[in-house]
Design a protein around this motif. Structure first.
Motif, PDB file in Angstrom:
ATOM      1  N   GLN A   1       0.698  -1.004  -0.408  1.00 55.85           N
ATOM      2  CA  GLN A   1      -0.166   0.309   0.263  1.00 55.85           C
ATOM      3  C   GLN A   1       0.789   0.779   0.409  1.00 55.85           C
ATOM      4  O   GLN A   1      -0.185   1.838  -0.961  1.00 55.85           O
ATOM      5  CB  GLN A   1      -0.870  -0.580   1.608  1.00 55.85           C
ATOM      6  CG  GLN A   1      -2.288  -1.058   0.930  1.00 55.85           C
ATOM      7  CD  GLN A   1      -2.847  -0.827   2.534  1.00 55.85           C
ATOM      8  OE1 GLN A   1      -2.678  -0.343   3.809  1.00 55.85           O
ATOM      9  NE2 GLN A   1      -3.870  -1.701   2.255  1.00 55.85           N
ATOM     10  N   ILE A   2       1.822   0.958   0.921  1.00 57.94           N
ATOM     11  CA  ILE A   2       2.703   2.368   0.712  1.00 57.94           C
ATOM     12  C   ILE A   2       3.458   2.525  -0.178  1.00 57.94           C
ATOM     13  O   ILE A   2       3.503   3.688  -1.045  1.00 57.94           O
ATOM     14  CB  ILE A   2       3.588   2.136   2.129  1.00 57.94           C
ATOM     15  CG1 ILE A   2       3.145   1.998   3.401  1.00 57.94           C
ATOM     16  CG2 ILE A   2       4.871   3.435   1.799  1.00 57.94           C
ATOM     17  CD1 ILE A   2       3.997   2.228   4.526  1.00 57.94           C
ATOM     18  N   ARG A   3       3.602   1.112  -1.139  1.00 58.98           N
ATOM     19  CA  ARG A   3       4.936   1.684  -2.623  1.00 58.98           C
ATOM     20  C   ARG A   3       3.674   2.516  -3.363  1.00 58.98           C
ATOM     21  O   ARG A   3       3.920   3.030  -4.928  1.00 58.98           O
ATOM     22  CB  ARG A   3       4.663   0.075  -2.693  1.00 58.98           C
ATOM     23  CG  ARG A   3       6.024   0.040  -4.082  1.00 58.98           C
ATOM     24  CD  ARG A   3       6.182  -1.385  -4.506  1.00 58.98           C
ATOM     25  NE  ARG A   3       4.873  -1.517  -4.405  1.00 58.98           N
ATOM     26  CZ  ARG A   3       4.002  -2.224  -5.471  1.00 58.98           C
ATOM     27  NH1 ARG A   3       4.316  -1.353  -6.494  1.00 58.98           N
ATOM     28  NH2 ARG A   3       3.334  -2.668  -5.799  1.00 58.98           N
ATOM     29  N   THR A   4       2.651   2.019  -3.639  1.00 56.86           N
ATOM     30  CA  THR A   4       1.580   1.875  -4.317  1.00 56.86           C
ATOM     31  C   THR A   4       0.591   3.485  -4.533  1.00 56.86           C
ATOM     32  O   THR A   4       1.452   4.104  -4.871  1.00 56.86           O
ATOM     33  CB  THR A   4       0.000   1.323  -4.583  1.00 56.86           C
ATOM     34  OG1 THR A   4       0.321   0.211  -4.529  1.00 56.86           O
ATOM     35  CG2 THR A   4      -1.036   1.802  -5.062  1.00 56.86           C
ATOM     36  N   ALA A   5       1.118   3.834  -2.966  1.00 58.17           N
ATOM     37  CA  ALA A   5       0.231   5.053  -2.748  1.00 58.17           C
ATOM     38  C   ALA A   5       2.007   6.536  -3.168  1.00 58.17           C
ATOM     39  O   ALA A   5       2.051   7.592  -3.779  1.00 58.17           O
ATOM     40  CB  ALA A   5       0.668   5.662  -1.277  1.00 58.17           C
ATOM     41  N   THR A   6       2.875   6.352  -2.981  1.00 55.42           N
ATOM     42  CA  THR A   6       4.351   6.795  -3.268  1.00 55.42           C
ATOM     43  C   THR A   6       4.573   6.295  -4.709  1.00 55.42           C
ATOM     44  O   THR A   6       4.806   7.693  -4.948  1.00 55.42           O
ATOM     45  CB  THR A   6       5.343   6.044  -2.177  1.00 55.42           C
ATOM     46  OG1 THR A   6       5.203   5.928  -1.045  1.00 55.42           O
ATOM     47  CG2 THR A   6       7.088   6.867  -2.521  1.00 55.42           C
TER      48      THR A   6
ATOM     49  N   GLU B   1       1.701  11.879  -9.804  1.00 58.55           N
ATOM     50  CA  GLU B   1       1.534  13.066  -9.228  1.00 58.55           C
ATOM     51  C   GLU B   1       2.339  14.323  -9.175  1.00 58.55           C
ATOM     52  O   GLU B   1       1.975  15.582  -9.916  1.00 58.55           O
ATOM     53  CB  GLU B   1      -0.214  13.142  -8.561  1.00 58.55           C
ATOM     54  CG  GLU B   1      -0.547  14.207  -7.843  1.00 58.55           C
ATOM     55  CD  GLU B   1      -1.409  14.652  -8.620  1.00 58.55           C
ATOM     56  OE1 GLU B   1      -1.813  15.387  -8.683  1.00 58.55           O
ATOM     57  OE2 GLU B   1      -1.782  13.951  -9.657  1.00 58.55           O
ATOM     58  N   VAL B   2       3.459  14.204  -8.985  1.00 57.05           N
ATOM     59  CA  VAL B   2       4.400  15.139  -8.154  1.00 57.05           C
ATOM     60  C   VAL B   2       4.753  15.971 -10.024  1.00 57.05           C
ATOM     61  O   VAL B   2       5.079  16.828 -10.295  1.00 57.05           O
ATOM     62  CB  VAL B   2       5.144  14.479  -7.207  1.00 57.05           C
ATOM     63  CG1 VAL B   2       6.959  15.578  -7.608  1.00 57.05           C
ATOM     64  CG2 VAL B   2       5.159  15.148  -6.036  1.00 57.05           C
ATOM     65  N   GLN B   3       5.140  14.649 -10.656  1.00 56.11           N
ATOM     66  CA  GLN B   3       6.334  14.251 -12.222  1.00 56.11           C
ATOM     67  C   GLN B   3       4.919  15.998 -12.919  1.00 56.11           C
ATOM     68  O   GLN B   3       5.140  15.961 -13.867  1.00 56.11           O
ATOM     69  CB  GLN B   3       5.888  13.434 -12.576  1.00 56.11           C
ATOM     70  CG  GLN B   3       7.439  13.023 -11.533  1.00 56.11           C
ATOM     71  CD  GLN B   3       6.930  11.209 -13.278  1.00 56.11           C
ATOM     72  OE1 GLN B   3       7.447  10.976 -13.685  1.00 56.11           O
ATOM     73  NE2 GLN B   3       9.093  10.659 -12.192  1.00 56.11           N
ATOM     74  N   ARG B   4       3.561  15.224 -12.768  1.00 56.69           N
ATOM     75  CA  ARG B   4       2.660  15.431 -13.313  1.00 56.69           C
ATOM     76  C   ARG B   4       2.349  17.862 -13.233  1.00 56.69           C
ATOM     77  O   ARG B   4       2.431  17.858 -14.636  1.00 56.69           O
ATOM     78  CB  ARG B   4       1.042  15.013 -13.277  1.00 56.69           C
ATOM     79  CG  ARG B   4       0.372  15.576 -13.981  1.00 56.69           C
ATOM     80  CD  ARG B   4      -0.654  14.817 -14.184  1.00 56.69           C
ATOM     81  NE  ARG B   4      -1.563  15.081 -12.510  1.00 56.69           N
ATOM     82  CZ  ARG B   4      -2.233  15.906 -12.255  1.00 56.69           C
ATOM     83  NH1 ARG B   4      -3.133  16.906 -13.103  1.00 56.69           N
ATOM     84  NH2 ARG B   4      -2.613  16.655 -11.256  1.00 56.69           N
TER      85      ARG B   4
ATOM     86  N   THR C   1       4.629  19.245 -12.221  1.00 56.23           N
ATOM     87  CA  THR C   1       5.792  19.658 -12.422  1.00 56.23           C
ATOM     88  C   THR C   1       6.009  20.091 -13.590  1.00 56.23           C
ATOM     89  O   THR C   1       6.358  21.222 -14.328  1.00 56.23           O
ATOM     90  CB  THR C   1       7.226  18.893 -11.974  1.00 56.23           C
ATOM     91  OG1 THR C   1       7.492  18.561 -11.007  1.00 56.23           O
ATOM     92  CG2 THR C   1       8.500  19.448 -12.171  1.00 56.23           C
ATOM     93  N   ALA C   2       5.635  19.192 -14.476  1.00 54.49           N
ATOM     94  CA  ALA C   2       4.977  19.145 -15.990  1.00 54.49           C
ATOM     95  C   ALA C   2       4.144  20.693 -16.144  1.00 54.49           C
ATOM     96  O   ALA C   2       4.595  21.844 -17.392  1.00 54.49           O
ATOM     97  CB  ALA C   2       4.871  18.528 -16.758  1.00 54.49           C
ATOM     98  N   GLU C   3       3.635  20.698 -15.504  1.00 55.65           N
ATOM     99  CA  GLU C   3       1.960  21.684 -15.739  1.00 55.65           C
ATOM    100  C   GLU C   3       3.202  22.719 -15.244  1.00 55.65           C
ATOM    101  O   GLU C   3       2.890  24.059 -16.091  1.00 55.65           O
ATOM    102  CB  GLU C   3       1.119  21.438 -15.368  1.00 55.65           C
ATOM    103  CG  GLU C   3       0.549  20.160 -15.359  1.00 55.65           C
ATOM    104  CD  GLU C   3      -0.761  19.703 -14.697  1.00 55.65           C
ATOM    105  OE1 GLU C   3      -0.892  20.674 -13.737  1.00 55.65           O
ATOM    106  OE2 GLU C   3      -1.696  18.658 -14.955  1.00 55.65           O
ATOM    107  N   LEU C   4       3.222  22.854 -14.115  1.00 56.66           N
ATOM    108  CA  LEU C   4       4.282  24.072 -14.228  1.00 56.66           C
ATOM    109  C   LEU C   4       4.852  24.697 -14.882  1.00 56.66           C
ATOM    110  O   LEU C   4       5.225  25.373 -15.237  1.00 56.66           O
ATOM    111  CB  LEU C   4       4.063  24.239 -12.129  1.00 56.66           C
ATOM    112  CG  LEU C   4       3.877  24.086 -11.185  1.00 56.66           C
ATOM    113  CD1 LEU C   4       4.329  23.845 -10.174  1.00 56.66           C
ATOM    114  CD2 LEU C   4       3.014  25.607 -10.935  1.00 56.66           C
ATOM    115  N   GLU C   5       5.901  24.037 -15.157  1.00 55.11           N
ATOM    116  CA  GLU C   5       6.986  23.903 -16.526  1.00 55.11           C
ATOM    117  C   GLU C   5       6.630  24.884 -17.362  1.00 55.11           C
ATOM    118  O   GLU C   5       6.901  26.165 -18.266  1.00 55.11           O
ATOM    119  CB  GLU C   5       7.586  22.676 -16.832  1.00 55.11           C
ATOM    120  CG  GLU C   5       8.992  22.622 -15.521  1.00 55.11           C
ATOM    121  CD  GLU C   5       9.629  21.487 -15.718  1.00 55.11           C
ATOM    122  OE1 GLU C   5       9.441  20.860 -17.167  1.00 55.11           O
ATOM    123  OE2 GLU C   5      10.296  20.509 -15.076  1.00 55.11           O
ATOM    124  N   GLU C   6       5.455  23.772 -17.935  1.00 52.32           N
ATOM    125  CA  GLU C   6       4.731  24.885 -19.441  1.00 52.32           C
ATOM    126  C   GLU C   6       4.007  25.852 -18.652  1.00 52.32           C
ATOM    127  O   GLU C   6       4.602  27.044 -19.773  1.00 52.32           O
ATOM    128  CB  GLU C   6       3.472  23.807 -19.497  1.00 52.32           C
ATOM    129  CG  GLU C   6       2.781  24.102 -21.067  1.00 52.32           C
ATOM    130  CD  GLU C   6       1.339  22.627 -21.661  1.00 52.32           C
ATOM    131  OE1 GLU C   6       0.966  23.778 -21.725  1.00 52.32           O
ATOM    132  OE2 GLU C   6       1.066  22.487 -20.280  1.00 52.32           O
TER     133      GLU C   6
END
Length: 206
Positions: A74-79, A85-88, A90-95
């Motif tokens: 569960q921890i692995r899946t949540a992580t 989500e963080v990568q998404r 970050t990509a939105e912020l860069e765009e």
């Protein structure tokens, strides 16, 4: 006989104690150590290594091992979901940052063009005022030249006056062209002689 019996009984109890220790080590101590090592690994961030499940031993320890493995998964899946989500984000912020940077550059370019247009408008107004004053001066000069030519009898003087009159007339045409450019408002279309236009351009270039 009693002494011998006591010694045999002591040896039996010692053997049972050793057997009990070995059994406890196999069924309790070693599984608990493995579980503790797995929990320490999870706490250290190792979520990829599965928790070793017990094939034997106490039922409570097997259940505990399954619970720890389920917690790790569960921890692995949540992580992984959080990292995605963080990568998404970050990509939105860069765009968004790139779009805002481009918008700021376009705004700066537009501002520069507006400033340049304001400068050109100011120069046009100044040129119109100066051309108007020159036009008045040239009108006076042409009038004086015409009067002098009418009163003069000497051929050389008349020739010089004609040259001066022609030059002043050409200057008046150029000043009138400046006034036409500087004058605001709509202009009416009309037919023109292209040969005259070419001639005006050539005289302006000269």
């Amino acid at each position: 006989r009693a002494r011998a019996l006591a010694i045999r009984l002591g040896l039996l109890l010692l053997g049972m104690a050793v057997l009990l220790a070995i059994t406890l080590g196999a069924l309790v101590v070693r599984p608990v150590r493995r579980l503790r090592a797995a929990v320490d690994g999870i706490a250290a961030g190792d979520l990829a290594t599965p928790v070793p499940l017990q094939s034997g031993g106490a039922e409570e320890l097997r259940a505990l091992a399954h619970d720890v493995e389920r917690m790790r998964d569960q921890i692995r899946t949540a992580t992984e979901g959080l990292e995605g989500e963080v990568q998404r984000k970050t990509a939105e912020l860069e765009e968004t940052l790139a779009e805002r940077t481009q918008a700021l550059e376009e705004l700066k370019s537009t501002r520069d063009r507006l400033v340049q247009a304001a400068k050109m408008a100011g120069l046009g107004t100044l040129a119109g005022g100066v051309a108007h004053e020159f036009n008045n001066l040239l009108g006076g000069i042409l009038g004086c030249l015409e009067s002098a030519r009418a009163e003069s009898k000497a051929e050389s003087v008349v020739e010089d006056l004609d040259v001066a009159h022609k030059t002043a007339s050409r200057a008046a045409v150029l000043v009138q062209a400046l006034l036409d450019v500087a004058r605001p408002g709509q202009r009416a279309f009309s037919s023109v002689n292209l040969a005259d236009v070419v001639g005006d351009v050539l005289r302006a270039a000269q």
